[in-house]
Motif scaffolding. Structure first.
Motif, PDB file in Angstrom:
ATOM      1  N   HIS A  23       0.802  -1.204   0.000  1.00 13.36           N
ATOM      2  CA  HIS A  23       0.000   0.000   0.000  1.00 13.36           C
ATOM      3  C   HIS A  23       0.845   1.269   0.000  1.00 13.36           C
ATOM      4  N   SER A  24       0.239   2.338  -0.466  1.00 10.98           N
ATOM      5  CA  SER A  24       0.882   3.656  -0.434  1.00 10.98           C
ATOM      6  C   SER A  24      -0.207   4.711  -0.435  1.00 10.98           C
ATOM      7  N   GLN A  25       0.064   5.833   0.223  1.00 13.67           N
ATOM      8  CA  GLN A  25      -0.910   6.918   0.270  1.00 13.67           C
ATOM      9  C   GLN A  25      -1.058   7.544  -1.115  1.00 13.67           C
ATOM     10  N   ILE A  26      -2.239   8.052  -1.406  1.00 15.36           N
ATOM     11  CA  ILE A  26      -2.489   8.574  -2.747  1.00 15.36           C
ATOM     12  C   ILE A  26      -3.451   9.751  -2.687  1.00 15.36           C
ATOM     13  N   THR A  27      -3.321  10.643  -3.641  1.00 11.58           N
ATOM     14  CA  THR A  27      -4.320  11.678  -3.842  1.00 11.58           C
ATOM     15  C   THR A  27      -5.137  11.331  -5.065  1.00 11.58           C
ATOM     16  N   CYS A  28      -6.277  12.011  -5.225  1.00  5.03           N
ATOM     17  CA  CYS A  28      -7.195  11.684  -6.308  1.00  5.03           C
ATOM     18  C   CYS A  28      -7.023  12.578  -7.539  1.00  5.03           C
ATOM     19  N   VAL A  55      -7.722   7.553   2.293  1.00  7.70           N
ATOM     20  CA  VAL A  55      -7.647   6.754   1.073  1.00  7.70           C
ATOM     21  C   VAL A  55      -6.223   6.219   0.925  1.00  7.70           C
ATOM     22  N   THR A  56      -6.112   4.916   0.701  1.00  9.01           N
ATOM     23  CA  THR A  56      -4.817   4.275   0.539  1.00  9.01           C
ATOM     24  C   THR A  56      -4.838   3.419  -0.710  1.00  9.01           C
ATOM     25  N   HIS A  75     -13.536  -1.452   5.619  1.00  5.32           N
ATOM     26  CA  HIS A  75     -13.178  -0.586   4.509  1.00  5.32           C
ATOM     27  C   HIS A  75     -14.129  -0.782   3.338  1.00  5.32           C
ATOM     28  N   LEU A  76     -14.206   0.218   2.493  1.00 11.12           N
ATOM     29  CA  LEU A  76     -14.776   0.091   1.163  1.00 11.12           C
ATOM     30  C   LEU A  76     -13.614   0.158   0.179  1.00 11.12           C
ATOM     31  N   TYR A  77     -13.833  -0.366  -1.009  1.00 13.50           N
ATOM     32  CA  TYR A  77     -12.754  -0.460  -1.996  1.00 13.50           C
ATOM     33  C   TYR A  77     -13.217   0.138  -3.314  1.00 13.50           C
ATOM     34  N   SER A 125      -8.303  -9.397 -12.662  1.00 16.63           N
ATOM     35  CA  SER A 125      -7.111  -8.969 -13.388  1.00 16.63           C
ATOM     36  C   SER A 125      -6.155  -8.289 -12.421  1.00 16.63           C
ATOM     37  N   ASP A 126      -4.936  -8.096 -12.845  1.00 19.63           N
ATOM     38  CA  ASP A 126      -4.031  -7.240 -12.094  1.00 19.63           C
ATOM     39  C   ASP A 126      -4.573  -5.811 -12.126  1.00 19.63           C
ATOM     40  N   GLY A 127      -4.297  -5.047 -11.097  1.00 20.19           N
ATOM     41  CA  GLY A 127      -4.780  -3.679 -11.083  1.00 20.19           C
ATOM     42  C   GLY A 127      -4.464  -2.972  -9.784  1.00 20.19           C
ATOM     43  N   GLU A 128      -5.267  -1.971  -9.466  1.00 22.24           N
ATOM     44  CA  GLU A 128      -5.086  -1.186  -8.253  1.00 22.24           C
ATOM     45  C   GLU A 128      -6.444  -0.875  -7.629  1.00 22.24           C
ATOM     46  N   LEU A 129      -6.452  -0.804  -6.306  1.00 21.27           N
ATOM     47  CA  LEU A 129      -7.637  -0.423  -5.540  1.00 21.27           C
ATOM     48  C   LEU A 129      -7.305   0.768  -4.661  1.00 21.27           C
ATOM     49  N   CYS A 130      -8.305   1.572  -4.380  1.00 22.74           N
ATOM     50  CA  CYS A 130      -8.204   2.590  -3.345  1.00 22.74           C
ATOM     51  C   CYS A 130      -9.004   2.088  -2.147  1.00 22.74           C
ATOM     52  N   ILE A 131      -8.322   1.885  -1.021  1.00 20.89           N
ATOM     53  CA  ILE A 131      -8.985   1.437   0.198  1.00 20.89           C
ATOM     54  C   ILE A 131      -9.459   2.660   0.966  1.00 20.89           C
ATOM     55  N   ILE A 132     -10.734   2.672   1.314  1.00 18.71           N
ATOM     56  CA  ILE A 132     -11.357   3.806   2.007  1.00 18.71           C
ATOM     57  C   ILE A 132     -11.808   3.347   3.387  1.00 18.71           C
ATOM     58  N   GLU A 133     -11.290   3.969   4.423  1.00 20.46           N
ATOM     59  CA  GLU A 133     -11.682   3.597   5.786  1.00 20.46           C
ATOM     60  C   GLU A 133     -13.144   3.965   6.008  1.00 20.46           C
TER      61      GLU A 133
END
Length: 281
Positions: A23-28, A55-56, A75-77, A125-133
């Protein structure tokens, strides 16, 4: 509680075990799918003031379990890149796929009612998610009308999508169910500005037959029907030369000159090898 107060009281979230060390912190602000997600209408200034760990970003690999039936809601994803499948399963092994998630879709809302999840969600598939507390999100919903309105809109759209799918399952022939699915897939790809000259399906034949409520043989014959009558061309998971107008007409019963095959008489049908191999890889 306003956003500034929430930032001061925010606690670090615990990332699901499936994503530890990824995981890593991210902005939108630079996200390509922002226009389809929970933060659609939030401007850069508002997003920059969101709690630091609210958001992570995490990587997901094909086959990763995102959520399992019975997991507690933490969390929501939000799908940032890639695709997932949502399925309802029973203890005796029976299961039914009831949704495919696209970039921008919010996952985990099934757990809101009872604070635990009822669906299994798996990466296609491979990809990315944003985890939302989730706890932080609920405080934002209470204090920020913009997020509350967007969240309500997402819930409404999700319900509408499920209802449309149920209508298709109960009212359409096998060929029409497949056409309805392809048209919806096309519409969602278009919203993501994805090249539409060829459609590559991320799900397997097993997954698609479960979602459409049909057998493998019926799915193959339905693809063969559409291919034989020049609605599209099929090669494995790749679908090309799609005539979306004619697919719409098939659903609306306008193409009366083409008879739906009698699936009880397979000897009348010369199923092409390409159709039989569709989605098999």
């Amino acid at each position: 509680m306003r956003l500034d107060s929430l930032m001061q009281n925010n606690n670090t979230i615990n990332i699901s075990k499936a994503f530890t060390q990824k995981h890593s912190q991210i902005t939108c602000s630079n996200c390509k799918t922002k226009n389809n997600c929970l933060h659609h209408y939030l401007d850069h200034d508002f997003i920059s003031r969101l709690p630091g760990k609210y958001v992570t970003k995490v990587k997901m690999k094909k086959g990763d379990p995102i959520i399992r039936n019975g997991d507690p809601l933490h969390h929501l994803y939000n799908v940032r890149i890639g695709y997932c499948k949502l399925e309802f399963s029973l203890s005796d092994g029976q299961y039914q796929i009831n949704h495919f998630a696209f970039p921008g879709d919010l996952l985990g809302i099934d757990g809101i009612a009872e604070k635990k999840h009822r669906l299994d969600i798996t990466a296609l598939s491979d990809g990315e998610l944003c985890i939302i507390e989730f706890n932080t999100l609920t405080k934002l919903i209470d204090s920020e009308p913009e997020i509350r309105n967007i969240f309500d809109t997402i819930l409404g759209r999700t319900i509408n999508r499920f209802e449309e799918h149920l209508f298709s399952l109960g009212s359409h022939s096998a060929e029409q169910k497949l056409a309805f699915f392809l048209l919806d897939f096309h519409k969602r790809q278009k919203q993501l500005n994805i090249d539409l000259r060829m459609m590559r399906l991320p799900m397997s034949r097993e997954d698609l037959k479960s979602y459409l409520g049909m057998t493998s043989e019926t799915l193959s014959r339905s693809f063969a029907f559409l291919e034989k009558n020049n609605y599209l061309q099929v090669k494995n998971r790749n679908i090309s030369n799609i005539n979306y107008d004619r697919l719409s007409q098939l659903i609306e019963h306008k193409e009366k000159s083409i008879k739906v095959w009698d699936l009880k008489k397979p000897n009348r049908l010369a199923v092409s090898q390409t159709a039989l191999s569709v989605l098999s890889q």
